[in-house]
Enzyme design. Structure first.
Site, PDB file in Angstrom:
ATOM      1  N   TRP A 359       2.634  15.379  15.814  1.00 33.32           N
ATOM      2  CA  TRP A 359       3.173  14.572  16.911  1.00 33.32           C
ATOM      3  C   TRP A 359       2.077  14.120  17.872  1.00 33.32           C
ATOM      4  CZ3 TRP A 359       3.998  16.273  22.263  1.00 33.32           C
ATOM      5  CH2 TRP A 359       3.467  17.535  22.549  1.00 33.32           C
ATOM      6  N   ASP A 360       0.872  14.656  17.668  1.00 38.01           N
ATOM      7  CA  ASP A 360      -0.275  14.242  18.481  1.00 38.01           C
ATOM      8  C   ASP A 360      -0.471  12.722  18.434  1.00 38.01           C
ATOM      9  OD1 ASP A 360      -0.362  16.941  17.869  1.00 38.01           O
ATOM     10  OD2 ASP A 360      -2.531  17.033  17.718  1.00 38.01           O
ATOM     11  N   GLU A 490       3.402  26.888  22.535  1.00 45.14           N
ATOM     12  CA  GLU A 490       3.720  27.666  21.342  1.00 45.14           C
ATOM     13  C   GLU A 490       3.583  29.171  21.558  1.00 45.14           C
ATOM     14  OE1 GLU A 490       2.456  24.223  18.113  1.00 45.14           O
ATOM     15  OE2 GLU A 490       0.996  25.736  18.736  1.00 45.14           O
ATOM     16  N   LYS A 602       0.212  28.220  26.710  1.00 48.20           N
ATOM     17  CA  LYS A 602      -0.871  27.683  25.882  1.00 48.20           C
ATOM     18  C   LYS A 602      -1.250  26.263  26.311  1.00 48.20           C
ATOM     19  CE  LYS A 602      -1.952  26.613  21.021  1.00 48.20           C
ATOM     20  NZ  LYS A 602      -1.397  26.478  19.664  1.00 48.20           N
ATOM     21  N   GLN A 603      -0.233  25.462  26.590  1.00 46.32           N
ATOM     22  CA  GLN A 603      -0.488  24.075  26.976  1.00 46.32           C
ATOM     23  C   GLN A 603       0.641  23.587  27.861  1.00 46.32           C
ATOM     24  OE1 GLN A 603      -0.081  22.589  22.774  1.00 46.32           O
ATOM     25  NE2 GLN A 603       0.933  20.891  23.764  1.00 46.32           N
TER      26      GLN A 603
END
Length: 767
Positions: A359-360, A490, A602-603
C-alpha cells in the site's frame, strides 16, 4: 551509533577506504537501476568475503510456497518473490595467473566508490598489492542505460602500478543463481539454452511455475591504453555459465581495459523463442553506438529527469545529499513507462519483502510521481490496481466476503495476496482505504476526473462493499465496529476499532456514494454500464450509508484524543524518552509479546489519518494528537518519520520537523535501523520528498488551487522544488527573504502563497 562512512556530497554517494565489514551495506547503497532492471553494487571480480549477490528484472517473479508452522484457513499458498536473476556483471581477473580477490590480496589502498546521481553511474577504484613485486590499480565504471533499458555497460580498467604484468579477463554470465530468502530452497530458474561464439555469450532461462523466459547476454571488447586491440577469445561453458577469456601484456604504467555490454531481454517484451535474436539486436546497437555515446546518452537522460525532479537545499550538505539520494533511487526503481510494473519496498536493492507491491505505492509514492513526471505515470499506477480488481474480489471471497466485495492484497505481484503472516494478511485491512485515497488524491491534483467513470468507481464500489460487510453492529453500543484488525502501527495486532481503520472505512463508503451521484449526473453511459456490471441496488447503497453514519470511533474524554483502538489507555503509558538506548530498536531487542503489550507505536497511526484527512481536523486538534502520540512512537517503520516531519512543520515545530526530515532522508545512508545491507527503503523515499514539498513547502490542493505555506529550517539558507501541476510547471524557491513562485506554462495559474492569493503569469512573483 549510526553508520557515517558515506562522505557528504551534493551529487554523489562516496565511500573512501577499504572496509570489508561495510561491503554488504555498500552493495545496497550503491545499487543501480533503470526501471526495467537493477542490481546491487557487487564486485565484478571474484570476492570470497561476505557479500550479497543481487540482480533483478522488473516484473519477473516466482511464487515461493508459503512456509508457516500452523496453516490457517485463507492463507495464501505462496509468497511472491522478485527473483535474483542471472549475473551478467562478472569479470574474473588474473594478474600473472593469480586471481584478483580483495579478500585475499596482500593490501588494498585508496579504495573508493562513487554513485554519481547527477549522471547515473557507479564507479569503484582501488590499488591492490598482489605480491611483493606486483601492484595494480583498478577503475571500474558501470551503468544501466535509461535510453536502452535492456542494456548494461561496464568499463573495467586495470593499470600496472608496479611491474610488467600479464592480465587475463574472464567475462562471464552465470545463471546458476539462487535467492537467499527462499522458503524451501526450491530451484526458481531452469536453464533452457546456452550459446557462445567468439564475441557473444547468451543464456536463456525460464522461471519455474510462472514461466517467464529471460535471456542474459554479453559481449566484450579489449583496449590497451584506450586503443581497441584484437585479441583471441578462449571460450568455456558449463551447465550454468558462459565464460570468455581475453588476455594482454602491459608494462608498468600501461593499462588494459575490458568493456562489457550485457543485460537482459524477457518474454514480458519479446517472443520467448526470439530472445537470442533480440539480444543480438541490442548488442549490435551497443557496439555501433560505442561506450562514449552510450555514456553521453545516459548523462542526458538523467539530466532530463533532474530538470524536473531536483530539490535544492542551500547550506546543508547532508540534507541535500539525502534528498537527491531518495529521488535518484525512486527514479532508478520506477519510471512509469509500463502499467504492468509497480514499486517494490526494496526496489532493485535487495530481496526483503519479496520485491512486491504494498500500500506504500498509493499512500506515499503516487504524489511524487504525479508532481515530478506527468499524470499518465500516476494513472498507470492506478490502472495497475484496476487491472487487478478481479483478484482483489477473489482475495475477499477466500475470506468469506460476497457480492463483489474486494480486499486488495497487502503484498502482491499479480493481484493475488501473497503475504503469509496472519496478523498482516487478514487484519491489516486499512490498505483498502489507500486504494480509494489514491484515486481521490489523483483527481484532486490532476483535475482528471475521467479516471473515476472509466475505472475508479468500480474499485470504490467493491471496497465499499467490503467495509459494509466487515463492520459489525454492536447492540450494546448502538454503533458499527470493525473488530480484529491491525492498523498501520503493526506493533498492535488483533485489536478492536483501530481509529484509523474505522475512519478510512467510513470515508471510503462516503466517497463511493458521492461519486456514484457525480458519475450518474455527468457520465450517464458509464453509470449505466457500472450499475449493470456491479448489480448495485438502491437498498444496498442505503445499507452502506447506515454503516458510515453509525461508525464508532474510540475517544478518550480525559485526554481529549481519539484512541489508537479500544483499550489503548489500559496500557502502561511510558514515553519513548524513558526507554534506554540499549533497548532500541525494540523489534530486535524485545519479544513480540512484550511489544504487543507496550504502548509503543511503530509508525503513525492516528496521525496517519490526520495526514490523509488534514482538512477534517483543526490545527489545535492536530497539535493535541501530535503531542499525545509522537512521544510514544519509536519510528521503527521507514514510513513513520516523513509523516511526523510534515505535521511538525505544520505545527511550527521546526526543530522536530528538521530532525524527522534528516531521519527519513538519511534512513539508509546512516542506517538508522541497522538493516541497510538487506536493501534500501525505496517506497519511504517518496515520503522524504513529501517532507520537503508538503512539509517545508506546505503544498496543499484546495479548490483546484495549489497552496504553499512555506517554512524554512534554521539550518538551511534556502530550498527549491518544482511540481508539474496540471501540465504546467511551478518552481518554488524559499529563502530567508521570502518565497518566490515561477510558472512555466501557457495559461495563468492561481496559487496561494503564505495566505496571499496570486494569479501567476510565466514570470517570477514574490510573496
Amino acid at each position: 551509533m549510526n553508520q557515517e562512512y558515506i562522505k557528504p556530497d551534493a551529487w554523489s554517494i562516496i565511500e573512501e577506504g577499504w572496509s570489508p565489514s561495510m561491503v554488504k551495506s555498500s552493495e545496497s547503497l550503491f545499487s543501480i537501476g533503470n526501471g526495467a532492471m537493477g542490481q546491487r553494487a557487487n564486485f565484478e571480480e571474484q570476492y570470497s568475503g561476505d557479500t550479497f549477490q543481487g540482480s533483478y528484472v522488473a516484473g519477473v517473479y516466482y511464487p515461493d510456497k508459503t512456509r508457516v508452522g500452523w496453516w490457517k484457513n485463507g492463507y495464501p499458498e505462496y509468497f511472491a518473490k522478485v527473483l535474483n536473476s542471472p549475473n551478467f556483471i562478472g569479470i574474473d581477473v588474473f594478474i600473472d595467473g593469480l586471481p584478483l580477490d580483495l579478500a585475499q590480496v596482500q593490501e588494498v589502498r585508496e579504495f573508493r566508490r562513487e554513485l554519481n546521481m547527477k549522471e547515473g553511474w557507479y564507479e569503484r577504484s582501488f590499488i591492490a598489492q598482489i605480491s611483493d613485486d606486483k601492484e595494480i590499480k583498478v577503475e571500474s565504471r558501470r551503468f544501466l542505460s535509461l535510453k536502452h533499458d535492456e542494456l548494461g555497460v561496464i568499463n573495467y580498467k586495470v593499470t600496472a602500478v608496479k611491474g610488467n604484468l600479464s592480465i587475463t579477463f574472464q567475462p562471464y554470465i552465470d545463471a546458476g543463481i539462487t535467492n537467499e530468502d527462499s522458503n524451501w530452497d526450491d530451484a526458481f530458474w531452469a536453464i533452457e539454452e546456452l550459446y557462445s561464439d567468439q564475441h557473444q555469450g547468451m543464456i536463456r532461462s525460464r522461471t519455474n511455475k510462472t514461466n517467464f523466459h529471460v535471456a542474459t547476454y554479453m559481449q566484450s571488447e579489449l583496449l590497451k591504453d584506450e586503443e581497441h586491440i584484437q585479441y583471441a577469445t578462449h571460450l568455456d561453458q558449463n551447465d550454468t555459465t558462459v565464460r570468455h577469456e581475453a588476455s594482454g601484456d602491459i608494462a608498468q604504467g600501461e593499462s588494459l581495459t575490458l568493456r562489457k555490454y550485457a543485460g537482459y531481454v524477457s518474454s514480458l517484451n519479446h517472443n520467448k523463442y526470439e530472445l537470442f535474436d533480440a539480444s543480438k539486436k541490442i548488442l549490435a546497437l551497443a557496439t555501433e553506438h560505442g561506450y562514449e555515446k552510450l555514456f553521453n546518452e545516459q548523462v542526458e537522460e538523467w539530466s532530463n529527469i533532474w530538470e524536473m525532479a531536483d530539490i535544492t537545499i542551500d547550506g546543508d550538505l547532508k540534507a541535500q545529499q539525502g534528498i537527491r539520494f531518495n529521488i535518484f533511487q525512486l527514479n532508478q526503481t520506477y519510471l512509469g513507462k509500463d502499467s504492468r510494473l509497480n514499486i517494490g519496498p526494496k526496489g532493485f536493492t535487495g530481496e526483503k519483502y519479496g520485491g512486491s507491491t504494498y500500500w506504500d505505492t498509493e499512500a506515499y509514492c503516487i504524489p511524487f510521481y504525479m508532481a515530478t513526471k506527468d499524470q499518465q505515470v500516476a494513472r498507470n499506477l492506478l490502472k495497475y490496481r484496476y487491472d487487478q480488481l478481479d483478484k482483489a474480489i477473489e482475495n475477499a471471497e477466500k475470506l468469506g466476503f460476497t457480492n463483489g466485495a474486494a480486499l486488495y492484497p497487502m503484498v502482491t505481484m499479480n493481484g493475488e495476496e501473497s503475504h503469509n503472516e496472519w496478523e498482516i494478511t487478514f487484519e491489516e485491512i486499512h490498505r483498502n482505504g489507500a486504494m480509494v485515497f489514491a484515486i481521490y488524491n489523483y483527481v484532486r491534483y490532476t483535475g482528471d476526473y475521467s479516471y473515476v467513470p472509466e475505472m475508479g468507481l468500480e474499485v470504490m464500489i467493491a471496497i465499499a462493499r467490503f467495509w459494509h460487510q466487515r463492520a459489525t453492529f454492536s447492540q450494546k453500543a448502538g454503533k458499527f465496529m470493525i473488530l480484529g484488525v491491525t492498523g498501520p502501527n503493526e506493533y498492535e495486532n488483533n485489536v478492536n476499532n483501530n481509529w484509523y481503520t474505522n475512519y478510512i472505512a467510513k470515508w471510503c463508503i462516503d466517497q463511493a456514494v458521492e461519486h456514484l451521484d457525480k458519475v450518474k449526473d455527468g457520465y450517464p453511459e458509464d453509470y449505466d454500464r457500472i450499475i449493470s456490471l456491479t448489480k448495485l441496488t438502491g437498498s444496498e447503497r442505503a445499507s452502506w450509508q447506515e454503516v458510515s453514519d453509525g461508525m464508532y470511533f474510540p475517544y478518550d474524554e480525559e485526554y481529549g484524543v481519539y484512541l489508537q483502538q479500544d483499550g489503548f489507555m489500559d496500557k502502561e503509558i511510558i514515553p519513548v524518552s524513558k526507554l534506554h538506548q540499549s533497548q532500541r530498536p525494540i523489534n530486535q531487542k524485545w519479544s513480540w509479546d512484550r511489544i504487543l503489550r507496550s504502548c509503543y507505536i511503530k509508525q503513525a497511526d492516528v496521525l496517519q489519518g490526520f495526514y490523509f484527512f488534514e482538512d477534517h481536523f483543526s490545527k489545535a486538534e492536530l497539535e493535541k494528537h501530535f503531542d499525545f502520540y509522537e512521544p510514544l512512537t519509536v519510528h521503527e517503520s521507514s514510513l513513520s518519520p516523513c509523516v511526523h516531519s510534515i505535521q511538525a512543520a505544520k505545527l511550527d515545530r521546526m526543530d522536530q520537523a528538521y530532525e524527522f526530515y534528516l531521519r527519513t532522508s538519511r534512513l539508509d545512508l546512516d542506517d538508522y535501523n541497522k538493516e541497510v545491507e538487506e536493501g534500501c527503503h525505496i517506497t519511504s523515499m517518496a515520503g522524504t520528498w513529501m517532507s520537503i514539498v508538503e512539509g517545508f513547502g506546505g503544498l496543499q490542493i484546495k479548490d483546484d488551487t495549489p497552496h504553499f505555506t512555506t517554512k524554512l529550517p534554521k539550518e538551511w539558507a534556502g530550498f527549491s522544488f518544482k511540481i508539474n501541476f496540471r501540465d504546467q510547471i511551478l518552481n518554488v524557491q524559499v529563502t530567508q527573504q521570502g518565497t518566490q513562485v515561477q510558472l512555466k506554462g501557457d495559461q495563468p495559474q492561481d496559487v496561494v502563497v503564505n495566505g496571499k492569493k496570486i494569479t501567476l503569469q510565466p514570470q517570477v512573483i514574490t510573496a
